[in-house]
Design a protein around this motif. Structure first.
Motif, PDB file in Angstrom:
ATOM      1  N   THR A 122       0.797  -1.234   0.000  1.00 29.31           N
ATOM      2  CA  THR A 122       0.000   0.000   0.000  1.00 29.31           C
ATOM      3  C   THR A 122       0.827   1.282   0.000  1.00 29.31           C
ATOM      4  O   THR A 122       0.582   2.172  -0.807  1.00 29.31           O
ATOM      5  CB  THR A 122      -0.955  -0.020   1.211  1.00 29.31           C
ATOM      6  N   ALA A 123       1.799   1.393   0.909  1.00 32.60           N
ATOM      7  CA  ALA A 123       2.557   2.654   0.998  1.00 32.60           C
ATOM      8  C   ALA A 123       3.305   2.956  -0.305  1.00 32.60           C
ATOM      9  O   ALA A 123       3.218   4.076  -0.831  1.00 32.60           O
ATOM     10  CB  ALA A 123       3.493   2.627   2.208  1.00 32.60           C
ATOM     11  N   PRO A 124       4.025   1.981  -0.886  1.00 36.05           N
ATOM     12  CA  PRO A 124       4.638   2.228  -2.193  1.00 36.05           C
ATOM     13  C   PRO A 124       3.608   2.537  -3.286  1.00 36.05           C
ATOM     14  O   PRO A 124       3.847   3.393  -4.144  1.00 36.05           O
ATOM     15  CB  PRO A 124       5.376   0.923  -2.494  1.00 36.05           C
ATOM     16  N   ALA A 125       2.460   1.849  -3.259  1.00 34.80           N
ATOM     17  CA  ALA A 125       1.424   2.081  -4.280  1.00 34.80           C
ATOM     18  C   ALA A 125       0.907   3.514  -4.217  1.00 34.80           C
ATOM     19  O   ALA A 125       0.758   4.186  -5.242  1.00 34.80           O
ATOM     20  CB  ALA A 125       0.277   1.097  -4.103  1.00 34.80           C
ATOM     21  N   LEU A 126       0.656   4.006  -2.995  1.00 33.45           N
ATOM     22  CA  LEU A 126       0.175   5.391  -2.848  1.00 33.45           C
ATOM     23  C   LEU A 126       1.230   6.385  -3.329  1.00 33.45           C
ATOM     24  O   LEU A 126       0.908   7.413  -3.933  1.00 33.45           O
ATOM     25  CB  LEU A 126      -0.207   5.661  -1.391  1.00 33.45           C
ATOM     26  N   ALA A 127       2.504   6.071  -3.091  1.00 34.17           N
ATOM     27  CA  ALA A 127       3.596   6.956  -3.532  1.00 34.17           C
ATOM     28  C   ALA A 127       3.707   6.964  -5.060  1.00 34.17           C
ATOM     29  O   ALA A 127       3.819   8.025  -5.688  1.00 34.17           O
ATOM     30  CB  ALA A 127       4.912   6.507  -2.901  1.00 34.17           C
ATOM     31  N   ALA A 128       3.652   5.778  -5.662  1.00 34.61           N
ATOM     32  CA  ALA A 128       3.750   5.680  -7.123  1.00 34.61           C
ATOM     33  C   ALA A 128       2.548   6.335  -7.799  1.00 34.61           C
ATOM     34  O   ALA A 128       2.677   6.935  -8.873  1.00 34.61           O
ATOM     35  CB  ALA A 128       3.844   4.215  -7.544  1.00 34.61           C
ATOM     36  N   LEU A 129       1.392   6.242  -7.159  1.00 33.61           N
ATOM     37  CA  LEU A 129       0.172   6.845  -7.717  1.00 33.61           C
ATOM     38  C   LEU A 129       0.326   8.353  -7.880  1.00 33.61           C
ATOM     39  O   LEU A 129      -0.082   8.932  -8.889  1.00 33.61           O
ATOM     40  CB  LEU A 129      -1.026   6.511  -6.822  1.00 33.61           C
ATOM     41  N   GLN A 130       0.940   9.004  -6.885  1.00 29.83           N
ATOM     42  CA  GLN A 130       1.126  10.462  -6.976  1.00 29.83           C
ATOM     43  C   GLN A 130       2.009  10.823  -8.171  1.00 29.83           C
ATOM     44  O   GLN A 130       1.745  11.789  -8.886  1.00 29.83           O
ATOM     45  CB  GLN A 130       1.745  11.009  -5.672  1.00 29.83           C
ATOM     46  N   VAL A 131       3.059  10.024  -8.404  1.00 29.50           N
ATOM     47  CA  VAL A 131       3.960  10.281  -9.535  1.00 29.50           C
ATOM     48  C   VAL A 131       3.232  10.029 -10.858  1.00 29.50           C
ATOM     49  O   VAL A 131       3.317  10.828 -11.790  1.00 29.50           O
ATOM     50  CB  VAL A 131       5.227   9.401  -9.438  1.00 29.50           C
ATOM     51  N   ALA A 132       2.478   8.924 -10.937  1.00 29.86           N
ATOM     52  CA  ALA A 132       1.733   8.603 -12.156  1.00 29.86           C
ATOM     53  C   ALA A 132       0.730   9.714 -12.493  1.00 29.86           C
ATOM     54  O   ALA A 132       0.537  10.068 -13.655  1.00 29.86           O
ATOM     55  CB  ALA A 132       1.014   7.265 -11.999  1.00 29.86           C
ATOM     56  N   LYS A 133       0.108  10.279 -11.441  1.00 30.33           N
ATOM     57  CA  LYS A 133      -0.833  11.390 -11.650  1.00 30.33           C
ATOM     58  C   LYS A 133      -0.113  12.602 -12.253  1.00 30.33           C
ATOM     59  O   LYS A 133      -0.575  13.181 -13.228  1.00 30.33           O
ATOM     60  CB  LYS A 133      -1.486  11.798 -10.321  1.00 30.33           C
ATOM     61  N   GLN A 134       1.032  12.959 -11.668  1.00 30.61           N
ATOM     62  CA  GLN A 134       1.810  14.112 -12.177  1.00 30.61           C
ATOM     63  C   GLN A 134       2.212  13.898 -13.633  1.00 30.61           C
ATOM     64  O   GLN A 134       2.207  14.835 -14.437  1.00 30.61           O
ATOM     65  CB  GLN A 134       3.101  14.298 -11.365  1.00 30.61           C
ATOM     66  N   LYS A 135       2.572  12.667 -13.972  1.00 35.47           N
ATOM     67  CA  LYS A 135       3.104  12.379 -15.310  1.00 35.47           C
ATOM     68  C   LYS A 135       2.011  11.923 -16.278  1.00 35.47           C
ATOM     69  O   LYS A 135       2.297  11.618 -17.444  1.00 35.47           O
ATOM     70  CB  LYS A 135       4.175  11.277 -15.225  1.00 35.47           C
ATOM     71  N   ASN A 136       0.771  11.848 -15.803  1.00 33.40           N
ATOM     72  CA  ASN A 136      -0.362  11.389 -16.610  1.00 33.40           C
ATOM     73  C   ASN A 136      -0.096  10.031 -17.262  1.00 33.40           C
ATOM     74  O   ASN A 136      -0.215   9.859 -18.464  1.00 33.40           O
ATOM     75  CB  ASN A 136      -0.739  12.436 -17.672  1.00 33.40           C
ATOM     76  N   LYS A 137       0.276   9.053 -16.424  1.00 33.56           N
ATOM     77  CA  LYS A 137       0.521   7.690 -16.898  1.00 33.56           C
ATOM     78  C   LYS A 137      -0.424   6.735 -16.158  1.00 33.56           C
ATOM     79  O   LYS A 137      -0.733   6.943 -14.986  1.00 33.56           O
ATOM     80  CB  LYS A 137       1.959   7.264 -16.604  1.00 33.56           C
ATOM     81  N   ILE A 138      -0.840   5.678 -16.842  1.00 36.27           N
ATOM     82  CA  ILE A 138      -1.776   4.714 -16.245  1.00 36.27           C
ATOM     83  C   ILE A 138      -1.075   3.877 -15.172  1.00 36.27           C
ATOM     84  O   ILE A 138       0.060   3.447 -15.353  1.00 36.27           O
ATOM     85  CB  ILE A 138      -2.380   3.819 -17.342  1.00 36.27           C
ATOM     86  N   ALA A 139      -1.766   3.673 -14.047  1.00 39.18           N
ATOM     87  CA  ALA A 139      -1.248   2.819 -12.977  1.00 39.18           C
ATOM     88  C   ALA A 139      -2.336   1.828 -12.569  1.00 39.18           C
ATOM     89  O   ALA A 139      -3.445   2.227 -12.215  1.00 39.18           O
ATOM     90  CB  ALA A 139      -0.828   3.671 -11.779  1.00 39.18           C
ATOM     91  N   LEU A 140      -2.006   0.543 -12.623  1.00 38.29           N
ATOM     92  CA  LEU A 140      -2.927  -0.500 -12.170  1.00 38.29           C
ATOM     93  C   LEU A 140      -2.425  -1.052 -10.837  1.00 38.29           C
ATOM     94  O   LEU A 140      -1.217  -1.207 -10.643  1.00 38.29           O
ATOM     95  CB  LEU A 140      -3.006  -1.646 -13.185  1.00 38.29           C
ATOM     96  N   PHE A 141      -3.368  -1.370  -9.953  1.00 38.08           N
ATOM     97  CA  PHE A 141      -3.009  -1.887  -8.631  1.00 38.08           C
ATOM     98  C   PHE A 141      -3.693  -3.234  -8.377  1.00 38.08           C
ATOM     99  O   PHE A 141      -4.696  -3.307  -7.683  1.00 38.08           O
ATOM    100  CB  PHE A 141      -3.377  -0.864  -7.550  1.00 38.08           C
ATOM    101  N   PRO A 142      -3.127  -4.326  -8.927  1.00 40.58           N
ATOM    102  CA  PRO A 142      -3.696  -5.661  -8.690  1.00 40.58           C
ATOM    103  C   PRO A 142      -3.333  -6.246  -7.331  1.00 40.58           C
ATOM    104  O   PRO A 142      -4.034  -7.131  -6.853  1.00 40.58           O
ATOM    105  CB  PRO A 142      -3.100  -6.519  -9.817  1.00 40.58           C
ATOM    106  N   SER A 143      -2.236  -5.803  -6.691  1.00 41.90           N
ATOM    107  CA  SER A 143      -1.807  -6.493  -5.469  1.00 41.90           C
ATOM    108  C   SER A 143      -1.920  -5.659  -4.200  1.00 41.90           C
ATOM    109  O   SER A 143      -2.010  -6.218  -3.113  1.00 41.90           O
ATOM    110  CB  SER A 143      -0.366  -6.999  -5.611  1.00 41.90           C
TER     111      SER A 143
END
Length: 418
Positions: A122-143
């Motif tokens: 969860t903690a890494p996923a929330l961190a990566a999500l913020q970066v993906a939002k800034q860069k407008n890239k798709i992020a999937l969270f299956p795990s």
């Protein structure tokens, strides 16, 4: 006298010139079309990133098995989409949010990664999500588990794919309370995932008329659970709720058995993967209730895919690994259907297309980025009930998609129209 009318040369020349111009224009259109297809796949490659736990407490849940699932998805798609190669890049997050964010940023900026196929924990996923939002890239969270990923931290570029803490609470939490386990004490992993799981389960327990007597927090990858379990024991709660996962969950169950806690109190592990059952063995795990999005032995289609996975990994896939395959495949189908890897276009197509594969039937991606699908409550078999390797579960209940996840009426996701 026959007069031959020769067509005047200027007219013929004009007409020929017009045909040449038209042919040239047509050739240019075709060429532009080719260039357009090239442009529509940025950099001529579709690059998928996997930020996983390859060596830590969750390596058995995602780790090498996650990489195999992602590679299977790409290979089954033919290794190419729209004639362009599909590439996979993988990094170990060490379950640290700062390392994960830095790696995601580097991938988007310099490696030209188009989408994240998974971010473990969860903690890494929330961190990566913020970066993906800034860069407008798709992020999937299956795990990753936290329901924050499609609630307060929802975004237009992400999909929470397989399960979440709300679904685990709705399945296991409600199931345990309904079977008489109406007083709880929580043993909770001390970070976003654990606290979120405790909170979601507490709400369900109270809604069902149960009560929570107390809770204790333990660090991720704790060395010793004895002090935490003694607190759980002295609480006299009927149920010790384990709001942790992976090695932490397995070690707390083993320790609880050693301390004799299970003689008077029942354990409710809220996030369990089939690998965990395999590690513990049926004599320890038998009788446990657990909530899953996928079980390898649930259908012919599931068995067929799972056996292919088993050939490479020598263990059956869990719901996170199956979810990684499912999510990446759905993404690639959307790229193929839209003719581009443009984030907004692809995401719109992913949301408009139902998910139907070996693990999900008629799944739909809601506006909050939550994939809505049926969830299942299983009971772990007794050793005497298991007939072949990995024959671990019996189905107790199916939770329909609309009951398994947070109702939109209770969502605080800013994308949800109220």
């Amino acid at each position: 006298m026959h007069i031959h009318h020769h067509p005047s040369t200027p007219v013929a020349a004009r007409s020929a010139a017009r045909w040449t111009r038209l042919a040239t224009a047509a050739a240019l259109v075709v060429a532009a079309g080719g260039a357009l297809a090239q442009d529509k796949i940025s950099d001529g490659i579709v690059k998928i990133g996997l930020l996983s736990d390859l060596s830590g407490v969750y390596a058995d849940i995602v780790g090498p098995g996650a990489v195999i699932a992602a590679k299977m998805a790409i290979a089954d798609f033919g290794g190419k989409v729209l004639g362009k190669p599909i590439e996979l890049v993988v990094a170990d997050t060490q379950n640290k949010a700062d390392i994960t964010a830095a790696k995601a940023r580097e991938w988007f900026d310099t490696q030209k990664v188009d989408m994240l196929g998974d971010v473990a924990a969860t903690a890494p996923a929330l961190a990566a999500l913020q970066v993906a939002k800034q860069k407008n890239k798709i992020a999937l969270f299956p795990s990753a588990a936290s329901s924050r990923l499609s609630n307060e931290d929802c975004s237009a570029i992400s999909v929470h794919w397989t399960y979440d803490t709300y679904a685990l609470a709705a399945g296991t939490g409600r199931g345990v309370v309904k079977s008489g386990g109406d007083s709880w004490f929580f043993l909770t992993a001390d970070y976003a995932f654990g606290t979120n799981l405790e909170k979601d389960t507490t709400e369900v327990i109270k809604a069902e008329g149960g009560k929570v007597i107390g809770s204790v927090r333990h660090p991720l990858n704790a060395a010793d659970f004895s002090s935490f379990l003694l607190q759980a024991q002295s609480s006299k709660a009927k149920i010790v709720g384990l709001a942790n996962a992976g090695g932490d969950m397995i070690n707390s169950i083993k320790a609880a058995n050693e301390f004799g806690i299970t003689k008077n109190q029942r354990l409710a592990a809220l996030l369990v993967f089939i690998n965990d059952i395999h590690s513990m063995g049926l004599p320890v795990a038998q009788g446990m209730l657990l909530t899953e999005a996928f079980y390898w032995d649930s259908s012919d289609e599931a068995r067929k895919w799972s056996r292919r996975f088993f050939e490479q990994h020598k263990r059956m896939p869990n719901m996170a690994q199956a979810g990684i395959y499912s999510g990446i495949t759905h993404y690639l189908k959307a790229v193929a259907a839209t003719g581009t890897d443009d984030t907004t276009t692809v995401m719109a197509k992913m949301k408009a297309t139902p998910v139907n594969d070996f693990m999900t039937k008629n799944g739909k991606i809601r506006e909050d980025g939550r994939l809505i699908r049926d969830m299942y409550v299983y009971e772990v078999k007794k050793p005497s009930e298991s007939n072949y390797p990995w024959d671990y579960y019996k189905l107790k209940a199916t939770i329909p998609a609309e009951q398994a996840f947070l109702p939109l009426s209770r969502s605080v996701c800013p994308l949800v129209k109220k």
